[in-house]
Scaffold this active site. Sequence first.
Site, PDB file in Angstrom:
ATOM      1  N   HIS A  55       1.154  -1.043   0.301  1.00  0.00           N
ATOM      2  CA  HIS A  55       0.034  -0.089  -0.095  1.00  0.00           C
ATOM      3  C   HIS A  55       0.778   1.386  -0.337  1.00  0.00           C
ATOM      4  O   HIS A  55       2.498   1.022   0.554  1.00  0.00           O
ATOM      5  CB  HIS A  55      -1.310   0.085   0.946  1.00  0.00           C
ATOM      6  N   GLU A  57       1.266   3.707   1.679  1.00  0.00           N
ATOM      7  CA  GLU A  57       1.771   4.394   3.244  1.00  0.00           C
ATOM      8  C   GLU A  57       2.624   3.299   3.540  1.00  0.00           C
ATOM      9  O   GLU A  57       4.125   4.409   3.668  1.00  0.00           O
ATOM     10  CB  GLU A  57       1.262   4.735   4.239  1.00  0.00           C
ATOM     11  N   CYS A  85      -5.758   2.785   5.802  1.00  0.00           N
ATOM     12  CA  CYS A  85      -6.948   1.439   5.756  1.00  0.00           C
ATOM     13  C   CYS A  85      -5.718   1.238   7.286  1.00  0.00           C
ATOM     14  O   CYS A  85      -5.335   1.430   8.068  1.00  0.00           O
ATOM     15  CB  CYS A  85      -6.565   0.670   5.013  1.00  0.00           C
ATOM     16  N   CYS A  88      -1.978   0.471   7.011  1.00  0.00           N
ATOM     17  CA  CYS A  88      -1.299   1.179   7.196  1.00  0.00           C
ATOM     18  C   CYS A  88      -1.434   1.862   8.052  1.00  0.00           C
ATOM     19  O   CYS A  88      -0.391   2.448   8.826  1.00  0.00           O
ATOM     20  CB  CYS A  88      -2.054   2.510   6.104  1.00  0.00           C
TER      21      CYS A  88
END
Length: 158
Positions: A55, A57, A85, A88
Amino acid sequence: MGDREQRFMEMAIRLSAEGMEKGEGGPFGAIVVQGDKVVGRGWNQVLRTNDPTAHAEVMAIRDACKNLGTFQLHDCEIYTSCEPCPMCLGAIYWARPQRVYFANTKADAAAIDFDDSFIYEEINVPLPQRKIPLISMPSEEALQVFRDWKEKGDKKLY
């Protein structure tokens, strides 16, 4: 927010668009900033890497930590194109930045089929009853490793 924050958010948003347009993953981008310098960049690369943890981040945190030679981002800020999320968010708390700025909300993400609400709900379900059951297997050997860690004199806490 000031011009500085707006400029950094625009960078994160640009990364989200570029990664999406390349077909590398969903429309998410993030940067890590130390002072006035970008020290880490990331965008969603789940499809490019076949890695569900790639992801924006997480990728930005990995990049910043590599570039700074550290596993903590105490004196940094994260700018991300979307509210993090659960995965993250966990990575952000482990990295310990000063603050996180985000553009789109988790509701905005859910509206385009990136809905993480099921994960938040699963956290409160008893372990064996979760959609992916978590099954405890207590082990004296595993506990001994933890005891050894506790007594280890040269460990570095994080």
